[in-house]
Design a protein around this motif. Structure first.
Motif, PDB file in Angstrom:
ATOM      1  N   GLY A   1     -52.102   1.371 -32.744  1.00 53.04           N
ATOM      2  CA  GLY A   1     -51.266   1.042 -33.891  1.00 53.04           C
ATOM      3  C   GLY A   1     -51.356  -0.429 -34.247  1.00 53.04           C
ATOM      4  N   LEU A   2     -50.928  -0.728 -35.462  1.00 51.09           N
ATOM      5  CA  LEU A   2     -50.786  -2.109 -35.911  1.00 51.09           C
ATOM      6  C   LEU A   2     -49.317  -2.342 -36.221  1.00 51.09           C
ATOM      7  N   LEU A   3     -48.736  -3.346 -35.564  1.00 54.18           N
ATOM      8  CA  LEU A   3     -47.309  -3.613 -35.714  1.00 54.18           C
ATOM      9  C   LEU A   3     -47.053  -5.115 -35.764  1.00 54.18           C
ATOM     10  N   PRO A   4     -45.928  -5.519 -36.355  1.00 52.32           N
ATOM     11  CA  PRO A   4     -45.535  -6.928 -36.250  1.00 52.32           C
ATOM     12  C   PRO A   4     -45.425  -7.320 -34.780  1.00 52.32           C
ATOM     13  N   ALA A   5     -45.880  -8.508 -34.446  1.00 47.50           N
ATOM     14  CA  ALA A   5     -45.902  -8.940 -33.052  1.00 47.50           C
ATOM     15  C   ALA A   5     -44.512  -8.930 -32.420  1.00 47.50           C
ATOM     16  N   SER A   6     -43.480  -9.153 -33.215  1.00 52.06           N
ATOM     17  CA  SER A   6     -42.115  -9.219 -32.676  1.00 52.06           C
ATOM     18  C   SER A   6     -41.660  -7.897 -32.068  1.00 52.06           C
ATOM     19  N   THR A   7     -42.247  -6.775 -32.486  1.00 55.17           N
ATOM     20  CA  THR A   7     -41.819  -5.485 -31.935  1.00 55.17           C
ATOM     21  C   THR A   7     -42.200  -5.343 -30.468  1.00 55.17           C
ATOM     22  N   GLY A   8     -43.033  -6.258 -29.975  1.00 56.29           N
ATOM     23  CA  GLY A   8     -43.325  -6.255 -28.548  1.00 56.29           C
ATOM     24  C   GLY A   8     -42.085  -6.504 -27.706  1.00 56.29           C
ATOM     25  N   GLN A   9     -41.028  -7.060 -28.330  1.00 60.12           N
ATOM     26  CA  GLN A   9     -39.772  -7.310 -27.615  1.00 60.12           C
ATOM     27  C   GLN A   9     -39.039  -6.018 -27.276  1.00 60.12           C
ATOM     28  N   PHE A  10     -39.443  -4.910 -27.864  1.00 61.65           N
ATOM     29  CA  PHE A  10     -38.823  -3.639 -27.495  1.00 61.65           C
ATOM     30  C   PHE A  10     -39.132  -3.269 -26.045  1.00 61.65           C
TER      31      PHE A  10
END
Length: 296
Positions: free
Chosen positions: A239-248
């Motif tokens: 997937g491609l996601l905003p980097a900030s979603t790694g905080q999940f």
């Protein structure tokens, strides 16, 4: 009933003396007596018994004294709430958002807003951008947050923050050992994407792949970030996601930075151009403060 008459009555009921009451009211005694008689005529009952030595409340006067206190307390409350509402310190705020925003700027702004203005009732509505925009125009929402600004003359948007797009890979993926991954290196991969017919952000990422030289193979289309991450963890695609979603902190997946040139994303606050809401402006000002002082 004229509230001035009720005020005159209240002071006299407290003093039980026309002279002292008149002094408190900054008036002479005869006009005060006239105003009390006018109130008694309006109510159709005596409120005081008067003798040369004393002034006493009648049963009707006792009843009115108790109710008058409630009236003035409610009036003070009404005035206070009106002033607070005019400053944006009281009221409601209906906020539309997408689930991927529940890290970073938005939850921090909500915490500050709650601490500063506890008398404002705010409600989050987790909706896709198209549904948010429709609800905003129908006045069911006051403010929306999503990653692509609207193309609508009735709405206005302001950019709040920008961030990089990361590729999300299963932990054992062949590219997981790299620190950076070029978009073109994903040409043979299966993609887990947000719904292309509902998300302009998904369409933007799809077009970014085309500009990188390949048409992405979209294997599954989803609505929620957590669904996308779960499918990636299961090895069903990337997937491609905003980097900030790694905080999940989703176990079993890794985020890798895209090598330049790479797509990025911007968070927008969107609201109606004709909305004069002070509460809306107060909340937007908090977010603007946070942008100006990012380490707040």
């Amino acid at each position: 009933m004229d509230l001035r008459l009720l005020r005159y009555f209240t002071v006299l009921a407290e003093e039980l003396h026309f002279g002292r009451a008149a002094t408190r009211l900054h008036m002479s005694q005869p006009p005060l007596s006239q105003q009390i008689k006018l109130l008694e005529t309006e109510l159709g009952t005596p409120l005081f018994t008067r003798t040369q030595r004393r002034v006493e409340l009648t049963a009707a006067g006792v009843a009115l004294k108790g109710q008058a206190a409630l009236v003035f307390a409610q009036m003070e409350r009404a005035v206070d709430l009106t002033r607070q509402a005019g400053r944006g310190h009281w009221g409601t705020l209906e906020i539309g958002m997408i689930s991927s925003l529940m890290v970073g700027l938005l939850p921090q702004a909500l915490r500050i807003f709650q601490d500063r203005y506890p008398d404002v009732k705010w409600t989050l509505h987790e909706l896709q951008p198209a549904a948010q925009q429709a609800a905003l125009k129908e006045r069911r929402l006051d403010l929306c947050f999503y990653r692509m600004g609207p193309n609508d003359p009735e709405l206005t948007s302001e950019p709040l923050s920008s961030e990089a797009i990361a590729v999300v890979l299963p932990q054992q993926h062949r590219l997981a050992k790299r620190t950076r991954v070029a978009l073109k290196d994903l040409a043979e991969e299966r993609f887990i994407s947000f719904k292309l017919d509902q998300s302009r952000f998904a369409a933007y990422l799809y077009q970014s792949c085309i500009e990188a030289g390949f048409t992405p193979h979209v294997y599954q289309q989803v609505v929620e970030v957590q669904t996308l991450l779960s499918l990636v963890r299961a090895g069903l695609g990337i997937g491609l996601l905003p980097a900030s979603t790694g905080q999940f902190g989703h176990a079993g997946v890794v985020y890798r930075t895209l090598a330049q040139p790479a797509p990025g994303t911007t968070l927008y606050a969107t609201y109606r151009k004709d909305d004069p809401s002070p509460v809306l402006q107060v909340f937007l000002n908090i977010m603007r403060e946070m942008i100006e002082v990012p380490d707040r």
